[in-house]
Design an enzyme around this catalytic site. Sequence first.
Site, PDB file in Angstrom:
ATOM      1  CG  ASN A 151      29.359 -41.601 -18.404  1.00 26.89           C
ATOM      2  OD1 ASN A 151      30.406 -41.857 -17.840  1.00 26.89           O
ATOM      3  ND2 ASN A 151      28.937 -40.390 -18.622  1.00 26.89           N
TER       4      ASN A 151
ATOM      5  CG  HIS B 106      29.314 -36.716 -19.205  1.00 24.51           C
ATOM      6  ND1 HIS B 106      30.533 -37.186 -19.658  1.00 24.51           N
ATOM      7  CD2 HIS B 106      29.227 -37.113 -17.910  1.00 24.51           C
ATOM      8  CE1 HIS B 106      31.150 -37.844 -18.688  1.00 24.51           C
ATOM      9  NE2 HIS B 106      30.374 -37.821 -17.618  1.00 24.51           N
TER      10      HIS B 106
ATOM     11  CB  CYS C 131      32.111 -39.464 -10.332  1.00 27.42           C
ATOM     12  SG  CYS C 131      33.206 -38.062  -9.982  1.00 27.42           S
TER      13      CYS C 131
ATOM     14  NE  ARG D  16      37.114 -39.205 -18.024  1.00 31.35           N
ATOM     15  CZ  ARG D  16      36.150 -38.732 -17.241  1.00 31.35           C
ATOM     16  NH1 ARG D  16      36.272 -38.810 -15.919  1.00 31.35           N
ATOM     17  NH2 ARG D  16      35.033 -38.232 -17.756  1.00 31.35           N
ATOM     18  CG  ASP D  17      33.066 -40.727 -16.341  1.00 30.61           C
ATOM     19  OD1 ASP D  17      33.205 -41.029 -15.149  1.00 30.61           O
ATOM     20  OD2 ASP D  17      32.245 -39.881 -16.725  1.00 30.61           O
TER      21      ASP D  17
ATOM     22  CG  HIS E 137      27.497 -40.265 -14.518  1.00 31.98           C
ATOM     23  ND1 HIS E 137      28.450 -41.216 -14.246  1.00 31.98           N
ATOM     24  CD2 HIS E 137      28.164 -39.209 -15.056  1.00 31.98           C
ATOM     25  CE1 HIS E 137      29.638 -40.738 -14.582  1.00 31.98           C
ATOM     26  NE2 HIS E 137      29.505 -39.522 -15.073  1.00 31.98           N
TER      27      HIS E 137
HETATM   28  P1  HMG Z   1      45.948 -29.853  -6.081  1.00 31.15           P
HETATM   29  O1  HMG Z   1      46.374 -30.615  -4.874  1.00 31.15           O
HETATM   30  O2  HMG Z   1      45.125 -28.616  -5.867  1.00 31.15           O
HETATM   31  O3  HMG Z   1      47.193 -29.497  -7.012  1.00 31.15           O
HETATM   32  O4  HMG Z   1      45.159 -30.856  -7.009  1.00 31.15           O
HETATM   33  P2  HMG Z   1      48.576 -28.873  -6.722  1.00 31.15           P
HETATM   34  O5  HMG Z   1      48.950 -28.124  -7.943  1.00 31.15           O
HETATM   35  O6  HMG Z   1      48.583 -28.163  -5.389  1.00 31.15           O
HETATM   36  O7  HMG Z   1      49.572 -30.148  -6.607  1.00 31.15           O
HETATM   37  C1  HMG Z   1      49.506 -31.083  -5.546  1.00 31.15           C
HETATM   38  C2  HMG Z   1      50.227 -32.364  -5.931  1.00 31.15           C
HETATM   39  O8  HMG Z   1      49.592 -32.961  -7.055  1.00 31.15           O
HETATM   40  C3  HMG Z   1      51.671 -32.147  -6.359  1.00 31.15           C
HETATM   41  O9  HMG Z   1      52.388 -33.349  -6.055  1.00 31.15           O
HETATM   42  C4  HMG Z   1      51.572 -32.042  -7.851  1.00 31.15           C
HETATM   43  O10 HMG Z   1      52.754 -32.352  -8.513  1.00 31.15           O
HETATM   44  C5  HMG Z   1      50.512 -33.062  -8.152  1.00 31.15           C
HETATM   45  P3  HMG Z   1      53.249 -33.523  -4.707  1.00 31.15           P
HETATM   46  O11 HMG Z   1      54.193 -32.374  -4.728  1.00 31.15           O
HETATM   47  O12 HMG Z   1      52.230 -33.440  -3.570  1.00 31.15           O
HETATM   48  O13 HMG Z   1      53.838 -34.885  -4.880  1.00 31.15           O
HETATM   49  N1  HMG Z   1      49.759 -32.745  -9.380  1.00 31.15           N
HETATM   50  C6  HMG Z   1      49.651 -33.570 -10.440  1.00 31.15           C
HETATM   51  N2  HMG Z   1      50.146 -34.790 -10.684  1.00 31.15           N
HETATM   52  C7  HMG Z   1      49.847 -35.344 -11.886  1.00 31.15           C
HETATM   53  N3  HMG Z   1      49.096 -34.731 -12.826  1.00 31.15           N
HETATM   54  C8  HMG Z   1      48.588 -33.520 -12.607  1.00 31.15           C
HETATM   55  C9  HMG Z   1      48.881 -32.887 -11.373  1.00 31.15           C
HETATM   56  N4  HMG Z   1      48.520 -31.696 -10.850  1.00 31.15           N
HETATM   57  C10 HMG Z   1      49.080 -31.630  -9.641  1.00 31.15           C
HETATM   58  N5  HMG Z   1      47.840 -32.927 -13.541  1.00 31.15           N
HETATM   59  C11 HMG Z   1      44.230 -31.668  -9.063  1.00 31.15           C
HETATM   60  C12 HMG Z   1      44.539 -30.447  -8.196  1.00 31.15           C
HETATM   61  C13 HMG Z   1      43.220 -31.246 -10.098  1.00 31.15           C
HETATM   62  C14 HMG Z   1      45.500 -32.148  -9.718  1.00 31.15           C
HETATM   63  C15 HMG Z   1      43.655 -32.793  -8.168  1.00 31.15           C
HETATM   64  O14 HMG Z   1      42.607 -32.256  -7.434  1.00 31.15           O
HETATM   65  C16 HMG Z   1      43.170 -33.973  -8.948  1.00 31.15           C
HETATM   66  O15 HMG Z   1      43.940 -34.671  -9.585  1.00 31.15           O
HETATM   67  N6  HMG Z   1      41.872 -34.267  -8.863  1.00 31.15           N
HETATM   68  C17 HMG Z   1      41.292 -35.423  -9.544  1.00 31.15           C
HETATM   69  C18 HMG Z   1      40.197 -34.959 -10.407  1.00 31.15           C
HETATM   70  C19 HMG Z   1      39.627 -36.106 -11.222  1.00 31.15           C
HETATM   71  O16 HMG Z   1      40.327 -36.754 -11.971  1.00 31.15           O
HETATM   72  N7  HMG Z   1      38.289 -36.341 -11.057  1.00 31.15           N
HETATM   73  C20 HMG Z   1      37.618 -37.303 -11.868  1.00 31.15           C
HETATM   74  C21 HMG Z   1      37.497 -36.831 -13.291  1.00 31.15           C
HETATM   75  S1  HMG Z   1      36.235 -35.570 -13.484  1.00 31.15           S
HETATM   76  C22 HMG Z   1      34.796 -36.479 -13.732  1.00 31.15           C
HETATM   77  O17 HMG Z   1      34.812 -37.675 -13.646  1.00 31.15           O
HETATM   78  C23 HMG Z   1      33.564 -35.722 -14.125  1.00 31.15           C
HETATM   79  C24 HMG Z   1      33.243 -35.859 -15.603  1.00 31.15           C
HETATM   80  O18 HMG Z   1      33.080 -37.214 -15.977  1.00 31.15           O
HETATM   81  C25 HMG Z   1      31.952 -35.101 -15.890  1.00 31.15           C
HETATM   82  C26 HMG Z   1      30.843 -35.510 -14.913  1.00 31.15           C
HETATM   83  O19 HMG Z   1      30.353 -36.631 -14.934  1.00 31.15           O
HETATM   84  O20 HMG Z   1      30.536 -34.636 -14.085  1.00 31.15           O
HETATM   85  C27 HMG Z   1      34.329 -35.251 -16.490  1.00 31.15           C
HETATM   86 MG    MG Z   2      31.314 -38.341 -15.675  1.00 33.86          MG
END
Ligand code: HMG
Ligand code: MG
Length: 302
Positions: A249, A207, A240, A15-16, A209
């Site tokens: 990570n 966690h 990220c 995933r990450d 990086h």
């Molecule tokens: P948004 O634009 O605020 O959401 O995004 P929305 O509810 O307004 O919906 C907008 C569009 O997104 C719509 O589609 C929804 O259907 C779709 P449209 O009508 O435009 O075609 N949508 C989705 N589609 C699939 N699955 C969903 C979903 N939700 C809405 N769940 C949202 C909010 C969170 C979805 C968006 O900002 C997003 O996907 N962000 C990506 C976040 C991400 O994956 N980041 C990386 C992972 S976190 C990370 O890596 C950190 C971590 O490792 C810890 C660390 O290291 O810090 C965990």
């Molecule tokens: Mg991470």
Amino acid sequence: MNLPTRVTLVEVGPRDGLQNEKQPVPTEVKVELIQRLQAAGLKEIEATSFVSPKWVPQMADGAAVMAGIRRQPGVRYSVLTPNMKGWEAAIATRPDEIVVFGSASETFSQKNINCSIAESMERFAPVVAAAREAGVKVRAAISCAVGCPYEGPIAPEKVGYVAGLMKDIGVQHAGVADTIGVGTPRKVQAALEQALKYFPVAEVSGHYHDTYGMALANVMASLELGIATFDTSVSGLGGCPYAKGATGNVATEDVVYLLHGQGIETGIDLDALIDAGVFVRGALGQPTGSRVARALLAKRTS
Ligand code: HMG
Ligand code: MG
């Protein structure tokens, strides 16, 4: 010093690690990677995310990945779910655990999930309730626990604030994430101590990086506090998408070597793990990011 005698590693490479790959990674490669990781003894694997495919195209095949895995008894598969849409897609794939991911930095929250910290809790609350109702464990990731790519240093109290909010909505585990790898041991301990105000030590994980090469030192500092769960990424895969310049990570191989070298059990077969890393880096056409893998591979061929 009493370090834990056994540590659980949560493998987040699929995933990450892979979420940040620019080139398309075939679903079969992701599935094969997970198979190899479980064969190497990993008992917790973060398999994919159910996020917007417009934001993170690499995770668009989450359901296919979950369907493709030959599940091994005793292995827990977790997935990221930022909102109810993500939860609904996730639950159809029978995860053992879900991850809601918030941030100790307001700006990073906006950039990563398009809402404020307070709004994120409103989105997470029904997800957490639905998961608890379904008997699925809920883990939180608290990003930018030490530093933020936009705001700079983050006060430890902000980690405590978010950990408290997560606890209030029913989250069971807090992952303290150094998203951009800027943490050093005492700063990471200060962030962990804030999470420990709300969660027992068995339900707090690190966690880290490895952008600045501090992650192993931070693992050691965490062990000193009794923390016995870490997210790690095979061969150091990843970064990220919303934290420019962040590397993956800390490599699982490196952490396994660090732990085994101190007599701490992980249940992981380091040689098989190295082979899993060789497999995925081979598929990506990249060298390994694990120094331990590099050293032991050189020894194998000599
Ligand atoms: P948004 O634009 O605020 O959401 O995004 P929305 O509810 O307004 O919906 C907008 C569009 O997104 C719509 O589609 C929804 O259907 C779709 P449209 O009508 O435009 O075609 N949508 C989705 N589609 C699939 N699955 C969903 C979903 N939700 C809405 N769940 C949202 C909010 C969170 C979805 C968006 O900002 C997003 O996907 N962000 C990506 C976040 C991400 O994956 N980041 C990386 C992972 S976190 C990370 O890596 C950190 C971590 O490792 C810890 C660390 O290291 O810090 C965990
Ligand atoms: Mg991470």
